[in-house]
Design a protein around this motif. Structure first.
Motif, PDB file in Angstrom:
ATOM      1  N   GLN A   1       0.981  -1.214   0.015  1.00 38.39           N
ATOM      2  CA  GLN A   1      -0.227   0.052   0.004  1.00 38.39           C
ATOM      3  C   GLN A   1       0.838   1.453  -0.192  1.00 38.39           C
ATOM      4  O   GLN A   1       0.521   2.216  -0.621  1.00 38.39           O
ATOM      5  CB  GLN A   1      -0.812  -0.062   1.158  1.00 38.39           C
ATOM      6  CG  GLN A   1      -2.065   1.188   1.237  1.00 38.39           C
ATOM      7  CD  GLN A   1      -2.971   1.140   2.329  1.00 38.39           C
ATOM      8  OE1 GLN A   1      -2.780   0.425   3.170  1.00 38.39           O
ATOM      9  NE2 GLN A   1      -3.514   1.944   2.340  1.00 38.39           N
TER      10      GLN A   1
ATOM     11  N   ALA B   1      -0.622  -1.628 -14.627  1.00 44.96           N
ATOM     12  CA  ALA B   1       0.012  -0.196 -14.371  1.00 44.96           C
ATOM     13  C   ALA B   1       0.248   0.560 -15.290  1.00 44.96           C
ATOM     14  O   ALA B   1       0.036   2.022 -15.366  1.00 44.96           O
ATOM     15  CB  ALA B   1       1.234  -0.239 -13.437  1.00 44.96           C
TER      16      ALA B   1
ATOM     17  N   ILE C   1       4.610   0.677  -8.408  1.00 43.80           N
ATOM     18  CA  ILE C   1       3.667  -0.375  -8.769  1.00 43.80           C
ATOM     19  C   ILE C   1       3.998  -1.452  -7.790  1.00 43.80           C
ATOM     20  O   ILE C   1       4.986  -1.726  -7.544  1.00 43.80           O
ATOM     21  CB  ILE C   1       4.186  -1.086 -10.193  1.00 43.80           C
ATOM     22  CG1 ILE C   1       3.928   0.151 -11.183  1.00 43.80           C
ATOM     23  CG2 ILE C   1       3.554  -2.097 -10.664  1.00 43.80           C
ATOM     24  CD1 ILE C   1       4.907   0.004 -12.646  1.00 43.80           C
TER      25      ILE C   1
ATOM     26  N   GLN D   1       2.315   1.941  -3.568  1.00 46.88           N
ATOM     27  CA  GLN D   1       1.153   2.226  -4.424  1.00 46.88           C
ATOM     28  C   GLN D   1       0.877   3.692  -4.100  1.00 46.88           C
ATOM     29  O   GLN D   1       0.821   4.674  -5.211  1.00 46.88           O
ATOM     30  CB  GLN D   1      -0.122   1.413  -4.434  1.00 46.88           C
ATOM     31  CG  GLN D   1       0.033   0.201  -4.891  1.00 46.88           C
ATOM     32  CD  GLN D   1      -1.040  -0.784  -4.715  1.00 46.88           C
ATOM     33  OE1 GLN D   1      -1.848  -0.477  -3.705  1.00 46.88           O
ATOM     34  NE2 GLN D   1      -1.304  -1.958  -5.434  1.00 46.88           N
TER      35      GLN D   1
END
Length: 66
Positions: A29, A54, A37, A32
């Motif tokens: 997390q 992505a 990616i 991101q």
């Protein structure tokens, strides 16, 4: 503009029944949220799909996402 830029990529490799720890989930997390990616792959195809998805989400030059 017009240059390629490296994007940090983190893929957590798991067996078909493997589970993420809370630390691994938090890491993905964080990557991101930082614009990288990240994902979980249980096969080579999964890893390829993470990167391909992505690439599809990238905005065309000149577009600003809001």
């Amino acid at each position: 503009v017009g240059q390629r830029v490296a994007v940090f990529t983190s893929i957590e490799v798991k067996t078909p029944t493997g589970r993420l720890t809370s630390a691994q989930s938090a890491w993905l997390q964080t990557v991101q949220c930082g614009g990288g990616i990240a994902g979980v792959a249980r096969s080579t195809a999964d890893a390829i799909n993470i990167v391909a998805a992505a690439e599809l989400q990238q905005q065309p030059p000149g577009k600003i996402s809001r």
